[in-house]
Design an enzyme around this catalytic site. Structure first.
Site, PDB file in Angstrom:
ATOM      1  N   GLU A 405       0.812  -1.222   0.000  1.00 12.23           N
ATOM      2  CA  GLU A 405       0.000   0.000   0.000  1.00 12.23           C
ATOM      3  C   GLU A 405       0.842   1.268   0.000  1.00 12.23           C
ATOM      4  OE1 GLU A 405      -2.655  -3.260   1.320  1.00 12.23           O
ATOM      5  OE2 GLU A 405      -0.616  -2.654   1.839  1.00 12.23           O
ATOM      6  N   GLN A 427      -7.913  -2.221  -0.685  1.00 12.40           N
ATOM      7  CA  GLN A 427      -8.832  -3.348  -0.755  1.00 12.40           C
ATOM      8  C   GLN A 427      -9.852  -3.282   0.374  1.00 12.40           C
ATOM      9  OE1 GLN A 427      -7.439  -7.659  -0.502  1.00 12.40           O
ATOM     10  NE2 GLN A 427      -7.701  -7.343  -2.717  1.00 12.40           N
ATOM     11  N   PHE A 428      -9.399  -2.880   1.545  1.00  9.38           N
ATOM     12  CA  PHE A 428     -10.245  -2.547   2.683  1.00  9.38           C
ATOM     13  C   PHE A 428      -9.628  -1.318   3.339  1.00  9.38           C
ATOM     14  CE2 PHE A 428     -10.989  -6.999   1.966  1.00  9.38           C
ATOM     15  CZ  PHE A 428     -12.359  -7.153   2.167  1.00  9.38           C
ATOM     16  N   ALA A 429     -10.474  -0.455   3.885  1.00 10.09           N
ATOM     17  CA  ALA A 429      -9.974   0.773   4.513  1.00 10.09           C
ATOM     18  C   ALA A 429      -8.988   0.467   5.628  1.00 10.09           C
ATOM     19  CB  ALA A 429     -11.142   1.601   5.046  1.00 10.09           C
ATOM     20  N   ASP A 430      -9.147  -0.669   6.282  1.00 13.84           N
ATOM     21  CA  ASP A 430      -8.238  -1.062   7.362  1.00 13.84           C
ATOM     22  C   ASP A 430      -6.789  -1.123   6.886  1.00 13.84           C
ATOM     23  OD1 ASP A 430     -10.519  -2.710   9.322  1.00 13.84           O
ATOM     24  OD2 ASP A 430     -10.897  -2.518   7.178  1.00 13.84           O
ATOM     25  N   PHE A 431      -6.598  -1.519   5.615  1.00 16.84           N
ATOM     26  CA  PHE A 431      -5.249  -1.721   5.113  1.00 16.84           C
ATOM     27  C   PHE A 431      -4.515  -0.415   4.835  1.00 16.84           C
ATOM     28  CE2 PHE A 431      -6.796  -5.972   3.099  1.00 16.84           C
ATOM     29  CZ  PHE A 431      -6.970  -6.511   4.376  1.00 16.84           C
ATOM     30  N   HIS A 472     -11.226  -5.903   8.843  1.00 18.37           N
ATOM     31  CA  HIS A 472     -11.913  -5.597   7.588  1.00 18.37           C
ATOM     32  C   HIS A 472     -13.182  -4.786   7.827  1.00 18.37           C
ATOM     33  CE1 HIS A 472      -9.453  -9.142   6.680  1.00 18.37           C
ATOM     34  NE2 HIS A 472      -9.472  -8.765   5.405  1.00 18.37           N
TER      35      HIS A 472
END
Length: 666
Positions: A405, A427-431, A472
């Site tokens: 990222e 891919q997910f905001a968490d990442f 996620h």
């Protein structure tokens, strides 16, 4: 400067003519004489800090002379020779170091923390690593434009320990980007010797693991540096690919002057002093009758005169006068928003479809827009938002990325520097935590620092309610609303999502675009079929009432709507913020002044969220209109659990109705 009778470096002139050799010498001499003057000024207290590159001039000069002036270079703080070889006026450099207006950052950043499009130089930030990924982005732009240009980026041996280094090399190799990675291995990262920094024999060996051609050069030999880099650059222009070069050299002064060099063994220092790139090259030129004492004295006198006159003019320039309006106005690049109205034709779309359609129409409208993310090409992304995009736009513009990222956000910044646009899908905001540093320290600050905009949209699939667990399900908008320079958009409806996404792509500033996963396929709405835009900073008043103001966004909008629909006796203004930065304060204040009561609903946990800031704003600016304390409703102060019954307990949705009733009964 004392004459060395015999050079300690075995130079090989090769096919270089005398004119080129003298230019190499002059270009090394200039930064050395500037540095010697700066060290005097530092002792006199006339500058605040200095990062010395004495002994490393051959690398900066050799690399810069090997490139065309139109090709970007991303230097570090020991690469003064890059700036002087690109012939930046010394007046401007001195103003930069003195914090004067004619510098490159208006006194907002120091020393070499700046860039300039005029000279195709992109300065570093103190975190070191991000510039490597930015170089990837610039090189990607060159590749897509097919302009045959190369990008060079510098780092130190210490910087190669950062994850950004490895991510950038991997991306450059996978995408075969025309970028030259230059490692200045100068012995120490501040006081940490190379023996404690890495455990391979040569840093160049790291390139092999990424499938990158690697070379080791004597960084004190200006002829070897210039000739080899020039040959490699010419090759990369014809056959684009990354190259890794490790320059063996030494840092003969402190990391910065205040840190000193007591930790360096005396014998080691003496060994490298004997390898001084300027002294040795000067002796070589004398021995070959290429340089005479008269010409050498002329060079020194000419450079010193330029230094003195430029210093005098920089000192004469007025100090910067602080102006709050100027500072605030320079956080974001001005954006001339263009309202584009849709036709009357509509069709029912889910939130996910509206985002996909909006993204596709932006790709059609902006031929220089590149989308990057994991699995977004043939697979269409984990949520299938970019399904079919490769067939329409090609793999050059719809790019699968390695799982890195940080480097991909940085590559987006590089595309922007090179005049293109980027959309990066997390891919997910968490990442996004893996790409946090370049977002908050590079994208957010670049325009304020040196007027370089970051035309990057980061798409953020977020939110709970889909049993995805702690990694996620986060809605982490508060990480970014706190950071000046970023814009944060958080739509709750398909119509808003499509129009706001178009505006986000048009806006030259970095935008975090939040998309709630639980709303992707559960919310439908009639949406115009053609392209249109919606303005940032304008909230939507979804319901009108007299008793209370409900302020929310994202999934909270739908929770609030459900509560109002289930309680016909509640007369409420319901405000959907839509964008969190900029925030529509007027809509909030006007409603609260009418109703006298305010409740703020957010899905995020309570402490440090945007509800806290809105509450504080209301208490400061609308206190005399309030008939009750401002109420905040948020999710539990825990990570987000997986199993349904725990997730339901966690979410603010189940608490909202009781909290609303409590406020109404105050």
């Amino acid at each position: 400067m004392p004459t060395i009778t015999k050079s300690n470096i075995d130079y090989d002139k090769k096919d270089l003519n005398d004119k080129t050799l003298l230019k190499l010498y002059y270009n090394m001499l200039k930064p050395r004489l500037i540095e010697e003057k700066m060290l005097i000024l530092l002792r006199q207290g006339k500058i605040s800090k200095w990062f010395s590159g004495i002994g490393q001039e051959a690398i900066s000069v050799g690399v810069t002379m090997a490139l065309k002036p139109s090709e970007y270079i991303l230097p570090m703080h020991r690469n003064l020779g890059v700036f002087t070889t690109r012939e930046i006026p010394l007046h401007r450099l001195f103003c930069q170091w003195q914090g004067k207006a004619s510098g490159f950052t208006k006194g907002r950043d120091r020393s070499f923390h700046f860039g300039t499009q005029e000279y195709n130089i992109v300065g570093m930030i103190s975190h070191l690593g991000p510039q490597l990924g930015v170089a990837d982005g610039i090189a990607l732009a060159n590749l897509l434009k097919k302009n045959g240009q190369v990008t060079a980026v510098f780092t130190g041996e210490g910087g190669t320990s950062e994850g950004d280094f490895h991510e950038a090399l991997n991306v450059a190799s996978v995408w075969q980007l025309p970028v030259i990675f230059c490692i200045e291995n100068n012995g120490y990262g501040l006081s940490t010797p190379t023996s404690e920094q890495y455990n391979c024999k040569h840093l160049a060996d790291r390139g092999k693991g990424y499938g990158i051609e690697s070379f080791i050069l004597d960084g004190n030999d200006i002829i070897e540096t210039y000739s080899k880099v020039k040959k490699l650059v010419e090759s990369v222009r014809k056959r684009p690919r990354p190259i890794l070069i490790e320059f063996k050299t030494f840092r003969r002064r402190g990391h910065e002057e205040a840190s000193g060099t007591k930790y360096i063994p005396k014998a080691l220092m003496e060994e490298w002093e004997a390898k001084d790139p300027i002294e040795n090259f000067r002796s070589y030129l004398f021995s070959k009758k290429i340089l005479s004492a008269e010409v050498d004295e002329k060079y020194v006198a000419e450079i010193k005169a330029e230094i003195d006159s430029s210093l005098e003019s920089a000192y004469a320039e007025d100090d910067i006068t602080p102006n709050p309006t100027t500072e605030l106005n320079d956080v974001y690049k001005p954006f001339d928003y263009q309202e584009i109205h849709p036709s009357s034709e509509t069709k029912e779309l889910r939130l996910i479809d509206a985002i996909s359609e909006g993204l596709k129409q932006s790709m059609e409208r902006h031929k220089d827009l590149v989308i990057m993310g994991q699995d977004i090409a043939e697979y269409g992304g984990v949520f299938k938002i970019t399904e079919g995009f490769v067939e329409q736009f090609g793999r050059d513009r719809v790019r699968n990325t390695p799982i890195c990222e940080s480097a991909i956000v940085e590559a987006g910044m590089g595309l922007s520097i090179a005049g293109m646009k980027a959309v990066v899908e997390m891919q997910f905001a968490d990442f996004v935590s893996s790409g946090f540093n370049p977002i908050v320290n590079y994208l957010a600050k670049s325009y304020y620092r040196w007027e370089q905009h970051a035309d990057v949209v980061v798409r953020m699939p977020c939110g709970a309610g889909v049993a995805a667990g702690p990694f996620h399900s986060q809605t982490n908008e508060a990480w970014f609303t706190k950071t000046p320079g970023l814009k944060v958009v958080y739509p709750a409806f398909p119509y808003d999502a499509k129009g706001l996404l178009a505006t986000a792509v048009n806006d030259p500033n970095p935008v975090l675009f939040f998309e709630h996963k639980a709303l992707y396929r559960s919310i439908r709405q009639e949406v115009p079929t053609d392209y249109y835009t919606l303005p940032f900073g304008i909230a939507a008043l979804l319901k009108e009432g007299e008793s209370v103001t409900i302020i929310t966004y994202g999934a909270g909008v739908h929770w609030a709507l459900e509560t109002i629909e289930n309680n016909a006796d509640i007369s409420a203004d319901l405000i959907d913020l839509r964008t969190l930065q900029p925030l529509d304060k007027d809509a909030i204040y006007n409603s609260v002044k009418k109703t006298g009561k305010a409740i703020i609903l957010q899905e995020d946990s309570l402490f440090g969220g945007i509800a806290s800031d809105i509450s504080a704003m209301l208490m400061e600016d609308c206190f005399e209109y309030l008939d009750a304390p401002v109420k905040r409703v948020a999710s539990m102060e825990t990570p987000i659990p997986f199993i349904g019954q725990l997730e339901d307990q966690y979410l603010a949705k189940g608490k909202f109705e009781d909290a609303l009733r409590e406020l109404l009964n105050y």
